[in-house]
Scaffold this motif. Structure first.
Motif, PDB file in Angstrom:
ATOM      1  N   GLU A  18       0.750  -1.145  -0.170  1.00 29.12           N
ATOM      2  CA  GLU A  18       0.115   0.055  -0.055  1.00 29.12           C
ATOM      3  C   GLU A  18       0.745   1.295   0.057  1.00 29.12           C
ATOM      4  OE1 GLU A  18      -3.104   2.732  -0.183  1.00 29.12           O
ATOM      5  OE2 GLU A  18      -3.183   0.391  -0.292  1.00 29.12           O
ATOM      6  N   ALA A  21       2.609   1.789  -3.523  1.00 27.70           N
ATOM      7  CA  ALA A  21       1.466   2.303  -4.548  1.00 27.70           C
ATOM      8  C   ALA A  21       1.163   3.736  -4.223  1.00 27.70           C
ATOM      9  CB  ALA A  21      -0.052   1.410  -4.281  1.00 27.70           C
ATOM     10  N   GLU A  31      -4.060   4.676 -10.372  1.00 28.66           N
ATOM     11  CA  GLU A  31      -4.176   3.930  -9.346  1.00 28.66           C
ATOM     12  C   GLU A  31      -4.058   2.338  -9.682  1.00 28.66           C
ATOM     13  OE1 GLU A  31      -7.726   2.995  -5.812  1.00 28.66           O
ATOM     14  OE2 GLU A  31      -8.006   4.538  -7.206  1.00 28.66           O
ATOM     15  N   LYS A  32      -4.734   1.882 -10.700  1.00 30.86           N
ATOM     16  CA  LYS A  32      -4.705   0.418 -11.073  1.00 30.86           C
ATOM     17  C   LYS A  32      -3.340  -0.039 -11.262  1.00 30.86           C
ATOM     18  CE  LYS A  32      -8.737  -1.756 -11.613  1.00 30.86           C
ATOM     19  NZ  LYS A  32      -9.292  -2.877 -10.706  1.00 30.86           N
ATOM     20  N   GLU A  35      -1.103   0.039  -8.168  1.00 34.17           N
ATOM     21  CA  GLU A  35      -1.168  -1.147  -7.429  1.00 34.17           C
ATOM     22  C   GLU A  35      -0.543  -2.354  -7.930  1.00 34.17           C
ATOM     23  OE1 GLU A  35      -5.144  -3.944  -5.699  1.00 34.17           O
ATOM     24  OE2 GLU A  35      -5.291  -1.929  -6.462  1.00 34.17           O
ATOM     25  N   TRP A  39       2.484  -4.244  -5.895  1.00 34.67           N
ATOM     26  CA  TRP A  39       2.461  -5.863  -5.521  1.00 34.67           C
ATOM     27  C   TRP A  39       3.791  -6.544  -6.470  1.00 34.67           C
ATOM     28  CZ3 TRP A  39       0.864  -7.849  -1.570  1.00 34.67           C
ATOM     29  CH2 TRP A  39      -0.279  -7.232  -1.026  1.00 34.67           C
TER      30      TRP A  39
END
Length: 59
Positions: A18, A21, A31-32, A35, A39
């Motif tokens: 988090e 990100a 945003e996508k 993320e 990861w």
């Protein structure tokens, strides 16, 4: 494990992803994508999902 299932990660790994990100989002990454990158970065740093056992070999 289905794609996107984060249940195999520890709370610490989830917090770190988090935070990563958020850093990407501050740089203007959508945003996508932020993320996804977060990861990928967490997997690279920690080697993936939850690890246990004192007999694990460090890398």
């Amino acid at each position: 494990m289905p794609t996107g299932d984060k249940s195999a990660y520890t709370d610490k790994q989830k917090r770190q992803a988090e935070h990563i990100a958020e850093g990407y989002e501050k740089k203007g990454v959508p945003e996508k994508e932020a993320e996804r990158r977060a990861w990928a970065t967490e997997n690279k740093l920690s080697g993936g999902g939850r690890k246990s056992g004192s007999g694990r070999k460090g890398s």
